[in-house]
Design an enzyme around this catalytic site. Structure first.
Site, PDB file in Angstrom:
ATOM      1  N   GLU A 279       0.831  -1.335   0.024  1.00 57.83           N
ATOM      2  CA  GLU A 279      -0.033  -0.065  -0.096  1.00 57.83           C
ATOM      3  C   GLU A 279       0.723   1.301  -0.031  1.00 57.83           C
ATOM      4  OE1 GLU A 279      -3.800   0.250   0.278  1.00 57.83           O
ATOM      5  OE2 GLU A 279      -2.745   2.225  -0.493  1.00 57.83           O
ATOM      6  N   ASP A 283       0.795   4.125  -3.040  1.00 54.15           N
ATOM      7  CA  ASP A 283       0.662   5.303  -2.709  1.00 54.15           C
ATOM      8  C   ASP A 283       1.614   6.426  -3.016  1.00 54.15           C
ATOM      9  OD1 ASP A 283      -1.597   4.210  -1.634  1.00 54.15           O
ATOM     10  OD2 ASP A 283      -1.501   4.715   0.306  1.00 54.15           O
ATOM     11  N   SER A 476      -7.738   2.590  -3.354  1.00 54.48           N
ATOM     12  CA  SER A 476      -6.285   2.903  -2.948  1.00 54.48           C
ATOM     13  C   SER A 476      -5.498   3.416  -4.171  1.00 54.48           C
ATOM     14  CB  SER A 476      -5.532   1.456  -2.384  1.00 54.48           C
ATOM     15  OG  SER A 476      -5.866   1.598  -1.229  1.00 54.48           O
TER      16      SER A 476
END
Ligand SMILES: *[C@@H]1O[C@H](CO)[C@@H](O)[C@H](O)[C@H]1NC(C)=O
Ligand SMILES: *[C@@H]1O[C@H](CO)[C@@H](O)[C@H](O)[C@H]1NC(C)=O
Ligand SMILES: *[C@@H]1O[C@H](CO)[C@@H](O)[C@H](O)[C@H]1NC(C)=O
Length: 557
Positions: A279, A283, A476
């Site tokens: 993640e 990002d 996400s």
């Protein structure tokens, strides 16, 4: 006679060594233990709880009025954002509230520490026995069944009757968050080199920065005047420099593969390059790798967050007081609205309003469970996600495909049960509800704040991870992508001598034509097809995906 009697009573009260028990009134309660948790036993009497007291902010109405005033394009004061300290000051409690709460704590031999820039949050450490007595509660140990992680919570608590209107909440009590917040990459698949070579342009296969630049018209040249983007990270996730370098060497050959970010550590967060997170990598790779020339902060929020809500409370205070140059914040974490007490949600949402008043755009991924919540789950009623229901954040859903773009089926969307439909979207929401007719009737809240607000591609994003390449999918992917667009728009605005976009929502809904409307697909869940994307705003893809040139024109550049 009467006067004398009163005097005697008060002298008598002062003379007591122990405080008279105050009359208490039930303040927050949950009727059941949330799904996935079980009650183990009452907590040990001498276990020390670290509790936070949220005081009523004295000027929330004025805060929200000011937020709309500086964020609504038709307003005279559009773009006249306040300083961070001015914006935070709206959240301060009145001196009466502070005195009343401190007096109660003093009677109990407790001293509070102020833990927010506005002074509306106090922290105390108190043994379970005393907390049970002061709050007429039964603090108990609960187990999160899937992970075995234990936490101490209370299913209900009371506060002194005379503190109503002063003390908004005691936390953590009735908020039960999953110990691991949703990590959104749904399907991480390893991608072979040949698959990468065969990648088509226009994001029709796997998605990389170049195809997003092409699809949305995102500039590839470096920003001249950009402020940093803040990427928030939880769950012991940190990005890896070597993965970033692999990613940029493969997918941004036009910029230095050594391009990096600044890590800042909060609540014991750290930076362990030997143990990167998917993640965190996603990002950072889709901010550093997409918002060309824009500095990026990665906030590593550690396990000492202790704020009962993943560290979101600490993060917002940290951005307000410590990252004075950042104006865009993106978060790819969240949960279900029902897990969070209304009191905590409301304090947090007010804090997002203060960020917006200071010109800071706050973006969140809408969630990956369609209408069934932040992650796919079984349900009867639709499950709105947190914190997308807060009108002062911009919630970002997901799309897939290119001709045309269609809703990604996991894109969470729906209507809050806590916040009512805000004025900026009443017309958009009522058009959608007319279109919907009786479909899904009774499964969602027709008077709630609708989300998401916007969307971007969210499937099959290529990322560098642990020395190879993977594709990941989820909203996400979408929040950092939209955040990059906002940072690059701010850059052009600042270069043209204009102010930043700040809180985006009123501006977005007034300029819906500057987004690519997504009119097909749906977000199934709870044994239904969920909502269907259609012309105009919908609770799957919001107003649509970015068209950079049109957004720039809408912003007046
Ligand atoms: C507070 O401290 C005083 C003095 O030590 C003690 O007499 C009193 O009982 C304490 N009160 C509470 C509520 O613990
Ligand atoms: C953030 O800023 C506050 C106030 O300036 C300071 O007291 C605090 O130590 C800073 N926090 C961190 C983690 O740097
Ligand atoms: C529906 O939303 C409103 C806020 O708009 C809220 O007051 C109400 O409690 C919600 N209804 C349910 C059943 O949660």
């Amino acid at each position: 006679m009467i006067a004398t009697g009163l005097l005697l009573t008060s002298l008598f009260t002062l003379g007591l060594s122990k405080p008279v028990a105050r009359s208490l009134r039930l303040h927050e309660a949950r009727s059941t233990i949330p799904t996935g948790f079980s009650h183990v036993r009452s907590a040990d009497a001498d276990t020390v709880l670290n509790l936070r007291l949220g005081l009523v902010s004295s000027n929330v109405d004025q805060l929200v009025e000011t937020l709309y005033d500086v964020s609504t394009p038709s307003s005279q004061n559009y773009g006249q954002h306040l300083s961070r300290s001015e914006a935070a000051a709206f959240l301060s409690p009145s001196s009466e509230s502070l005195e009343a709460v401190n007096a109660w704590l003093n009677e109990n031999n407790l001293t509070a520490q102020s833990i927010s820039p506005a002074g509306d949050w106090l922290a105390i450490s108190v043994p379970v026995s005393q907390a049970n007595e002061m709050l007429d509660a039964d603090f108990s140990v609960f187990t999160h069944e899937a992970t075995g992680v234990q936490s101490i919570r209370a299913l209900q608590y009371s506060i002194p009757t005379d503190l109503a209107g002063h003390l908004q909440l005691v936390h953590p009590t009735t908020t039960f968050t999953q110990p691991t917040s949703p990590k959104l990459p749904l399907n991480a698949k390893r991608v072979s080199a040949s698959a990468m070579e065969k990648r088509q342009s226009s994001c029709s296969g796997n998605v990389d920065p170049a195809c997003l630049q092409e699809l949305y018209g995102i500039p590839t040249t470096a920003a001249a005047n950009a402020d940093p983007i803040v990427v928030t990270g939880y769950d012991d996730q940190y990005p890896s420099n070597t993965d970033m370098s692999d990613f940029l060497s493969q997918y941004r050959t036009d910029i230095a593969s050594s391009t990096t970010w600044t890590i800042v550590e909060l609540d014991g967060g750290s930076d362990d390059p030997s143990d990167p997170g998917d993640e965190a990598n996603l990002d950072v790779q889709y901010t550093v790798g997409l918002a060309t020339g824009v500095p990026v902060y990665f906030i590593s929020v550690g396990e000492n967050a202790n704020d009962g809500v993943f560290g979101f409370l600490d993060t917002v205070n940290y951005v307000l007081s410590n990252l004075s140059d950042a104006y865009v914040v993106t978060t790819s974490y969240g949960s279900n609205e029902a897990d969070i007490s209304t009191g905590v949600f409301s304090k947090l949402c007010d804090a997002y309003a203060s960020l917006g008043t200071a010109g800071i755009s706050v973006l969140f991924a809408s969630g990956d469970g369609g209408v069934s919540g932040s992650q796919s789950s079984s349900c009867t009623d639709f499950v709105p996600t947190f914190p997308s229901g807060c009108p002062y954040v911009t919630s970002v859903g997901a799309t897939t495909g290119t001709s045309p773009e269609t809703a990604a089926d996991f894109s969470s969307g729906g209507f809050s049960n806590v916040y009512a439909t805000p004025s900026f979207q009443t017309s958009a929401v009522s058009s959608y509800l007319s279109y919907l007719g009786s479909t899904n009737s009774g499964l969602y809240n027709t008077s709630g704040r609708g989300f998401p607000d916007v969307s971007t591609q969210g499937e099959n994003f290529l990322i560098g991870y642990e020395g190879s390449f993977y594709t990941v999918s989820g909203t996400s992917c979408s929040s950092p992508t939209f955040a990059s667009v906002v940072a690059l728009l701010n850059d052009k605005l600042l270069s043209a001598g204009k102010s930043r976009l700040g809180w985006l929502n009123p501006w977005l809904y007034e300029n819906s034509g500057a987004l690519n409307d997504v009119t097909s697909g749906d977000n199934p869940g709870c044994s239904t097809n969920g909502f269907t994307a259609t012309t105009g705003w919908d609770p799957v893809t919001g107003l649509g995906t970015p068209n950079f040139a049109a957004l720039l024109t809408a912003a007046g550049v």
